[in-house]
Design a protein around this motif. Structure first.
Motif, PDB file in Angstrom:
ATOM      1  N   TYR A  32      19.500 -26.308 -14.088  1.00  0.00           N
ATOM      2  CA  TYR A  32      18.353 -27.156 -14.399  1.00  0.00           C
ATOM      3  C   TYR A  32      17.343 -27.157 -13.256  1.00  0.00           C
ATOM      4  O   TYR A  32      16.142 -26.954 -13.468  1.00  0.00           O
ATOM      5  CB  TYR A  32      18.831 -28.593 -14.676  1.00  0.00           C
ATOM      6  CG  TYR A  32      17.698 -29.576 -14.826  1.00  0.00           C
ATOM      7  CD1 TYR A  32      17.042 -29.717 -16.040  1.00  0.00           C
ATOM      8  CD2 TYR A  32      17.276 -30.359 -13.752  1.00  0.00           C
ATOM      9  CE1 TYR A  32      15.986 -30.608 -16.174  1.00  0.00           C
ATOM     10  CE2 TYR A  32      16.221 -31.243 -13.883  1.00  0.00           C
ATOM     11  CZ  TYR A  32      15.584 -31.362 -15.098  1.00  0.00           C
ATOM     12  OH  TYR A  32      14.532 -32.235 -15.236  1.00  0.00           O
ATOM     13  N   TYR A  35      15.537 -23.847 -12.803  1.00  0.00           N
ATOM     14  CA  TYR A  35      14.584 -23.634 -13.891  1.00  0.00           C
ATOM     15  C   TYR A  35      13.322 -24.468 -13.666  1.00  0.00           C
ATOM     16  O   TYR A  35      12.206 -23.960 -13.776  1.00  0.00           O
ATOM     17  CB  TYR A  35      15.208 -23.972 -15.255  1.00  0.00           C
ATOM     18  CG  TYR A  35      14.226 -23.744 -16.364  1.00  0.00           C
ATOM     19  CD1 TYR A  35      14.032 -22.463 -16.884  1.00  0.00           C
ATOM     20  CD2 TYR A  35      13.460 -24.790 -16.870  1.00  0.00           C
ATOM     21  CE1 TYR A  35      13.095 -22.240 -17.875  1.00  0.00           C
ATOM     22  CE2 TYR A  35      12.522 -24.569 -17.860  1.00  0.00           C
ATOM     23  CZ  TYR A  35      12.347 -23.293 -18.364  1.00  0.00           C
ATOM     24  OH  TYR A  35      11.408 -23.077 -19.346  1.00  0.00           O
ATOM     25  N   LYS A  36      13.502 -25.733 -13.347  1.00  0.00           N
ATOM     26  CA  LYS A  36      12.350 -26.617 -13.124  1.00  0.00           C
ATOM     27  C   LYS A  36      11.519 -26.144 -11.935  1.00  0.00           C
ATOM     28  O   LYS A  36      10.287 -26.120 -11.999  1.00  0.00           O
ATOM     29  CB  LYS A  36      12.801 -28.061 -12.917  1.00  0.00           C
ATOM     30  CG  LYS A  36      13.425 -28.699 -14.138  1.00  0.00           C
ATOM     31  CD  LYS A  36      12.445 -28.873 -15.273  1.00  0.00           C
ATOM     32  CE  LYS A  36      11.661 -30.139 -15.102  1.00  0.00           C
ATOM     33  NZ  LYS A  36      10.796 -30.466 -16.235  1.00  0.00           N
ATOM     34  N   GLN A  37      12.180 -25.771 -10.846  1.00  0.00           N
ATOM     35  CA  GLN A  37      11.464 -25.307  -9.657  1.00  0.00           C
ATOM     36  C   GLN A  37      10.719 -24.007  -9.975  1.00  0.00           C
ATOM     37  O   GLN A  37       9.586 -23.830  -9.562  1.00  0.00           O
ATOM     38  CB  GLN A  37      12.423 -25.113  -8.486  1.00  0.00           C
ATOM     39  CG  GLN A  37      11.749 -24.821  -7.168  1.00  0.00           C
ATOM     40  CD  GLN A  37      11.037 -26.022  -6.569  1.00  0.00           C
ATOM     41  OE1 GLN A  37      11.298 -27.167  -6.931  1.00  0.00           O
ATOM     42  NE2 GLN A  37      10.134 -25.773  -5.645  1.00  0.00           N
ATOM     43  N   GLU A  40       7.888 -25.105 -12.780  1.00  0.00           N
ATOM     44  CA  GLU A  40       6.907 -26.156 -12.470  1.00  0.00           C
ATOM     45  C   GLU A  40       6.618 -26.333 -10.990  1.00  0.00           C
ATOM     46  O   GLU A  40       5.680 -27.039 -10.633  1.00  0.00           O
ATOM     47  CB  GLU A  40       7.378 -27.493 -13.045  1.00  0.00           C
ATOM     48  CG  GLU A  40       7.507 -27.489 -14.557  1.00  0.00           C
ATOM     49  CD  GLU A  40       7.908 -28.841 -15.107  1.00  0.00           C
ATOM     50  OE1 GLU A  40       7.544 -29.870 -14.517  1.00  0.00           O
ATOM     51  OE2 GLU A  40       8.604 -28.849 -16.132  1.00  0.00           O
ATOM     52  N   LYS A  58      19.618 -35.112 -12.281  1.00  0.00           N
ATOM     53  CA  LYS A  58      18.710 -33.975 -12.492  1.00  0.00           C
ATOM     54  C   LYS A  58      17.537 -34.033 -11.518  1.00  0.00           C
ATOM     55  O   LYS A  58      17.181 -33.027 -10.909  1.00  0.00           O
ATOM     56  CB  LYS A  58      18.181 -33.984 -13.932  1.00  0.00           C
ATOM     57  CG  LYS A  58      19.188 -33.571 -14.963  1.00  0.00           C
ATOM     58  CD  LYS A  58      18.549 -33.656 -16.330  1.00  0.00           C
ATOM     59  CE  LYS A  58      19.350 -32.984 -17.397  1.00  0.00           C
ATOM     60  NZ  LYS A  58      18.652 -33.027 -18.697  1.00  0.00           N
ATOM     61  N   TRP A  62      16.721 -31.272  -8.519  1.00  0.00           N
ATOM     62  CA  TRP A  62      15.427 -30.596  -8.452  1.00  0.00           C
ATOM     63  C   TRP A  62      14.748 -30.900  -7.112  1.00  0.00           C
ATOM     64  O   TRP A  62      14.205 -30.015  -6.459  1.00  0.00           O
ATOM     65  CB  TRP A  62      14.578 -31.020  -9.634  1.00  0.00           C
ATOM     66  CG  TRP A  62      13.244 -30.358  -9.773  1.00  0.00           C
ATOM     67  CD1 TRP A  62      12.775 -29.255  -9.121  1.00  0.00           C
ATOM     68  CD2 TRP A  62      12.194 -30.753 -10.658  1.00  0.00           C
ATOM     69  NE1 TRP A  62      11.499 -28.956  -9.543  1.00  0.00           N
ATOM     70  CE2 TRP A  62      11.125 -29.859 -10.491  1.00  0.00           C
ATOM     71  CE3 TRP A  62      12.057 -31.788 -11.578  1.00  0.00           C
ATOM     72  CZ2 TRP A  62       9.937 -29.966 -11.212  1.00  0.00           C
ATOM     73  CZ3 TRP A  62      10.870 -31.879 -12.299  1.00  0.00           C
ATOM     74  CH2 TRP A  62       9.823 -30.985 -12.109  1.00  0.00           C
TER      75      TRP A  62
END
Length: 86
Positions: A32, A35-37, A40, A58, A62
């Motif tokens: 997670y 993916y976010k880093q 975004e 989460k 992140w």
């Protein structure tokens, strides 16, 4: 951002949904966060409330990646998915 890296990142995000097994929670948080880093950049928004345990976990996973370049996070995400058999 090189198109090849972006396409590999997008493919990895599809591959992760097709794993034949569910990774452990620590690995899921790593997936997670990467993916976010990668998609975004650094964490943004308010940290979830104290009783939102999953949301807080989460967010914190992140946040640990803050300062990691998006392209590096994408590469790490792709490698992790490959390592998991995706």
């Amino acid at each position: 951002m090189p198109d090849d890296l972006q396409s590999q990142f997008e493919q990895a995000s599809l591959d992760i949904t097709r794993l034949g097994h569910r990774p452990d929670n620590d690995t899921l948080l790593r997936i997670y966060a990467l993916y976010k880093q990668g998609s975004e950049g650094d964490v943004h928004g308010d940290k979830p409330g104290f009783f939102d345990f999953v949301g807080t976990a989460k967010y914190e996973a992140w946040a640990k990646l803050s300062g990691t370049p998006r392209q590096q996070a994408m590469r790490d995400y792709i490698q992790l998915v490959r390592d998991l058999g995706g």
